[in-house]
Design a protein around this motif. Structure first.
Motif, PDB file in Angstrom:
ATOM      1  N   VAL A  75      39.831  36.551  37.066  1.00 54.86           N
ATOM      2  CA  VAL A  75      38.641  37.212  36.522  1.00 54.86           C
ATOM      3  C   VAL A  75      38.999  38.617  36.063  1.00 54.86           C
ATOM      4  O   VAL A  75      38.505  39.091  35.031  1.00 54.86           O
ATOM      5  CB  VAL A  75      37.502  37.210  37.558  1.00 54.86           C
ATOM      6  N   VAL A 118      31.709  37.648  33.796  1.00 57.43           N
ATOM      7  CA  VAL A 118      32.324  36.360  34.111  1.00 57.43           C
ATOM      8  C   VAL A 118      31.626  35.732  35.313  1.00 57.43           C
ATOM      9  O   VAL A 118      31.334  34.537  35.327  1.00 57.43           O
ATOM     10  CB  VAL A 118      33.835  36.528  34.383  1.00 57.43           C
ATOM     11  N   VAL A 153      38.677  29.804  35.981  1.00 60.14           N
ATOM     12  CA  VAL A 153      39.003  31.200  36.271  1.00 60.14           C
ATOM     13  C   VAL A 153      39.481  31.293  37.719  1.00 60.14           C
ATOM     14  O   VAL A 153      38.907  30.666  38.620  1.00 60.14           O
ATOM     15  CB  VAL A 153      37.780  32.117  36.073  1.00 60.14           C
TER      16      VAL A 153
END
Length: 386
Positions: A75, A118, A153
């Motif tokens: 991330v 994110v 991620v």
């Protein structure tokens, strides 16, 4: 079979030898007025000259290239790249690389157009607005990310990999050019190839499998099974490379409709905590998860074994299914994929934490044809401890 199922993929797919040299012909279909382009890749790809043809076709526009994509994008990695470009305007993002690059390109695309982080996007259908147009050009034959609405991620602090799933992650254009994969190292050919095979086989045995996903899955299985060893042994064989890259795409299409299952759920903690490459983790786990599932998928594994001609049409399903599992084990040996997690530092005392982490990935475990208890997951991990 489910009565209702859905499928959605990239807007346009161009495939064939030297297809990347025709990119300029297709870009107007992505955006008619392209003045600024972001190219996302990794240093090795740029150094190999794989971007040269793309640059030649973008001589009349402003191009910025970012090569900062990590092998397993965190991330923080994605946020750093977003910080670098947040004040810039781009008409299209072109991602050139393996699954890590393609996933990063997808996420950066929607970060540019959404007032979301994110973290806000983690999960399914949480992205609020479409991103800027994307063109995805894979240089490996494994993830199928170019045709899926998924991006993975990594969160190193939590030792986890988490998925973002949204139709807004689907690209506007995919270019499949087997020539870009000719220089792949054998280890990457093996790991990504088995990753693609895992996508197809798990989609085929998924509880969400359907007529459409089965078609893509079986075509993928045929192509990969006939070409993976040759692509590994002779990386300059263009025909084998082309079958692999198309087979990988079909695997991505299959999982888009049916989803992967327990193999992927158990693989993610290995990547998050012990940095086991995703394709390697899948290949290690695949035969053992299939053995666990065997009584629920005997007919399906038999179908696959007969389709790829390692079992005769009249052979009993149980016998054919067992041959399929043995074939997977044989491939992993031929492709020199490790089969001992202790090589990555995994020990008995880690098994509990790995199983607990895997048990939380219900999005994938729910697709498995058999329910796995915590003890079942521990036992599968233990089978991979030397």
């Amino acid at each position: 079979m489910q009565r209702l199922y859905q499928f959605q993929t990239a807007d346009k797919i161009v495939s064939g030898q030297h297809a990347v040299k025709q990119l300029g012909d297709y870009l107007p279909g992505v955006n008619r007025d392209i003045r600024s382009v972001l190219v996302l890749t990794q240093p090795g790809i740029k150094d190999l000259g794989l971007l040269d043809s793309i640059y030649e076709q973008l001589e009349d526009v402003h191009v910025k290239t970012i090569t900062d994509v990590m092998l397993e994008p965190t991330v923080g990695n994605i946020e750093d790249m977003h910080e670098d470009i947040k004040n810039d305007s781009y008409d299209v993002i072109i991602g050139v690389g393996g699954g890590s690059v393609l996933d990063a390109a997808k996420v950066l695309s929607v970060l540019k157009t959404n007032d979301q982080s994110v973290n806000d996007m983690l999960g399914t259908n949480l992205i609020e607005e479409p991103g800027i147009p994307t063109v995805l050009i894979p240089t490996t034959s494994g993830t199928g990310s170019e045709v899926t609405p998924n991006a993975i991620v990594t969160f190193p602090e939590e030792e986890l990999k988490i998925g973002i799933v949204s139709p807004y992650l689907l690209p506007d254009l995919v270019v499949l050019d087997p020539m870009l994969t000719l220089g792949l190292p054998k280890s990457i050919t093996a790991a990504t190839g088995m990753d693609a095979f895992t996508h197809s086989l798990e989609s085929y045995i998924s509880s969400k499998a359907n007529y459409l996903s089965d078609t893509f899955a079986m075509d993928s299985i045929r192509l990969i099974s006939r070409s993976i060893v040759e692509a590994y042994r002779n990386g300059e064989n263009v025909e084998a490379r082309e079958k692999m890259i198309v087979g990988s795409m079909y695997g991505g299409m299959a999982l888009t409709s049916a989803g992967t299952a327990a193999v992927h759920a158990l693989a993610y903690p290995l990547g998050g905590k012990f940095k086991v490459a995703h394709g390697v983790a899948n290949a290690m786990l695949l035969p053992h998860v299939m053995e666990f599932n065997l009584d629920a998928i005997t007919e399906k594994l038999s179908n696959v074994a007969k389709e790829i001609r390692i079992a005769d049409d009249g052979e009993p399903d149980q016998q054919a299914a067992e041959k399929m599992i043995e074939q997977i084990k044989e491939w992993t040996k031929t492709l020199e994929i490790p089969q001992d997690l202790s090589e990555y530092g995994v020990a008995e005392e880690d098994v509990e934490d790995l199983a607990v982490a895997a048990s939380k990935i219900t999005r994938l475990l729910d697709n498995n044809p058999k329910e796995l208890s915590l003890e079942d997951m521990k036992n599968i991990y233990r089978r991979l401890l030397g």
